[in-house]
Design an enzyme around this catalytic site. Structure first.
Site, PDB file in Angstrom:
ATOM      1  N   LYS A 123       0.857  -1.177   0.000  1.00  0.00           N
ATOM      2  CA  LYS A 123       0.000   0.000   0.000  1.00  0.00           C
ATOM      3  C   LYS A 123       0.897   1.233   0.000  1.00  0.00           C
ATOM      4  O   LYS A 123       1.712   1.417   0.906  1.00  0.00           O
ATOM      5  CB  LYS A 123      -0.909   0.005   1.233  1.00  0.00           C
ATOM      6  CG  LYS A 123      -1.766   1.267   1.314  1.00  0.00           C
ATOM      7  CD  LYS A 123      -2.777   1.176   2.420  1.00  0.00           C
ATOM      8  CE  LYS A 123      -3.567   2.469   2.532  1.00  0.00           C
ATOM      9  NZ  LYS A 123      -4.566   2.393   3.596  1.00  0.00           N
ATOM     10  N   LYS A 126      -2.140  -1.503  -3.870  1.00  0.00           N
ATOM     11  CA  LYS A 126      -3.023  -0.345  -3.798  1.00  0.00           C
ATOM     12  C   LYS A 126      -2.211   0.936  -3.844  1.00  0.00           C
ATOM     13  O   LYS A 126      -1.229   1.026  -3.100  1.00  0.00           O
ATOM     14  CB  LYS A 126      -3.791  -0.415  -2.481  1.00  0.00           C
ATOM     15  CG  LYS A 126      -4.669   0.790  -2.191  1.00  0.00           C
ATOM     16  CD  LYS A 126      -5.234   0.666  -0.815  1.00  0.00           C
ATOM     17  CE  LYS A 126      -6.040   1.914  -0.494  1.00  0.00           C
ATOM     18  NZ  LYS A 126      -6.481   1.935   0.859  1.00  0.00           N
TER      19      LYS A 126
HETATM   20  C1  PBG Z   1      -7.068   3.717   5.519  1.00  0.00           C
HETATM   21  C2  PBG Z   1      -7.547   3.460   4.157  1.00  0.00           C
HETATM   22  C3  PBG Z   1      -7.428   4.344   3.107  1.00  0.00           C
HETATM   23  C4  PBG Z   1      -8.039   3.759   2.009  1.00  0.00           C
HETATM   24  C5  PBG Z   1      -8.519   2.515   2.412  1.00  0.00           C
HETATM   25  N1  PBG Z   1      -8.190   2.336   3.758  1.00  0.00           N
HETATM   26  C6  PBG Z   1      -6.872   5.723   3.055  1.00  0.00           C
HETATM   27  C7  PBG Z   1      -5.563   6.001   3.618  1.00  0.00           C
HETATM   28  O1  PBG Z   1      -4.712   5.124   3.771  1.00  0.00           O
HETATM   29  O2  PBG Z   1      -5.347   7.176   3.921  1.00  0.00           O
HETATM   30  C8  PBG Z   1      -8.140   4.417   0.677  1.00  0.00           C
HETATM   31  C9  PBG Z   1      -9.141   3.904  -0.249  1.00  0.00           C
HETATM   32  C10 PBG Z   1      -9.460   4.816  -1.365  1.00  0.00           C
HETATM   33  O3  PBG Z   1      -8.831   5.880  -1.576  1.00  0.00           O
HETATM   34  O4  PBG Z   1     -10.407   4.487  -2.069  1.00  0.00           O
HETATM   35  N2  PBG Z   1      -6.713   2.687   6.300  1.00  0.00           N
END
Ligand code: PBG
Length: 334
Positions: free
Chosen positions: A204, A259
């Site tokens: 991520k 992601k």
């Molecule tokens: C946070 C989380 C995020 C997303 C999913 N879980 C945002 C972040 O890490 O700030 C993002 C998903 C998206 O942008 O659609 N745990």
């Protein structure tokens, strides 16, 4: 020299296999199906129906009642799974994410309601503290304002156990703390929840494409943009993603995720070639928002851009795709 009545003397004419819809369908290498799709959903406490998310046209913050209706439709349309995210009122957020562990956390009744209405629809619960912290970070802060790894992992284990107890089929740690997959697996097993799967957000990235999501769950900051580079990955790195995946594999992940998706197709491909685990890719909020925005301006064709964006993620090697487009594209797919 061979003769040719009509022009160029070519042994291979690539266009023969592109000439008609029928031949194109025979030679097509990648097929997206509704069985590949996971719909992310947002839920909030209270009544009054679904509330639109400004930066994500068509996406809403559900109440439990509208959430259940939506799940029924998704199931009818052949979507196998949803990923649920709570939107917590500002007054319930604090530095310690206390509300994550409160039985009044809307997430738990929401999971119960979804599973009782649609027992065959898989519910994936996100394991992270950002919906519950007032600072918006995915974990608990140390003295210097960094996110403290080990204390956060402890809190994540408690959250995952509550999600499993509420009926989640799969827990998906999205926090990027070290060692959380192993700790969550042990906690689940110790509680007898061997059947609960772990979908690890393995690679991520610290991405600007999460902006609209932070609006949706109200974790965006007005004073300063959230900087998660101390735990999320550097967009410059791909070898590091392979190491993250390997570690999550060793720690007991059942599935791994890359992601965002669209700007990281090379990472999806690299991970696909090195892991035997099922691979998910998350087409995140900003990817969704940018297609909508360009289409609204009349600069891109909406449906064909949407479809191409999803096909590309599948072609790169994703077995499943989390996408805000899931509900609307499913009826168009086999
Ligand atoms: C946070 C989380 C995020 C997303 C999913 N879980 C945002 C972040 O890490 O700030 C993002 C998903 C998206 O942008 O659609 N745990």
């Amino acid at each position: 020299m061979s003769t040719n009545r009509d022009g160029l003397d070519l042994l291979r004419r690539m266009r023969r296999n592109r000439a008609t819809p029928a031949v194109r369908s025979l030679v097509r290498e990648t097929i997206l199906s509704r069985a590949d799709l996971i719909q992310p959903l947002f839920v909030r406490a209270g009544e009054g129906g679904a509330e639109p998310v400004g930066s994500m046209p068509g996406v809403v913050r559900h109440t439990v009642a509208t959430l259940v209706e939506e799940c029924r439709k998704l199931e009818e349309n052949g979507i196998p799974a949803v990923a649920i995210f709570p939107c917590i009122e500002g007054s319930k957020k604090d530095p310690l994410a206390t509300h994550a562990h409160d039985s009044g956390n809307i997430l738990f009744p929401a999971i119960r309601a979804m599973k009782s209405a649609c027992p065959n629809l898989l519910v994936i619960a996100d394991v992270a503290l950002d919906p519950y912290t007032d600072h918006g970070h995915d974990g608990l802060l140390d003295q210097r304002g960094g996110v403290e790894n080990d204390r956060t992992v402890e809190a994540l284990c408690r959250l995952a156990l509550s999600q499993a107890e509420a009926g989640a089929d799969i827990v998906a740690p999205s926090d990027m703390m070290d060692g959380r997959v192993k700790a969550i697996r042990s906690a689940l097993d110790a509680a007898g929840s061997h059947q609960i799967g772990i979908l690890a957000y393995a690679a991520k990235y610290a991405s600007a494409y999460y902006g609209p999501f932070r609006d949706a769950v109200k974790s965006a900051r007005v004073d300063a943009p959230l900087d998660k580079r101390g735990y999320q990955m550097d967009p410059a790195n791909v070898r590091e993603a392979l190491l993250e995946v390997k570690l999550d594999e060793q720690e007991g992940a059942d599935m791994v995720m890359v992601k965002p998706a669209g700007a990281y197709l090379d990472v999806i491909r690299a991970v696909r070639e090195t892991t035997l685990l099922p691979l998910a890719a998350y087409q995140v909020s900003g990817e969704y928002a940018q297609i909508h925005a360009a289409a609204r301006l009349g600069w891109l064709d909406y449906a064909s851009t949407r479809d191409e964006s999803l096909l590309a993620i599948k072609r790169a090697g994703a077995d499943m795709i989390l996408t805000y487009f899931a509900a609307e594209v499913a009826p168009l797919l086999a």
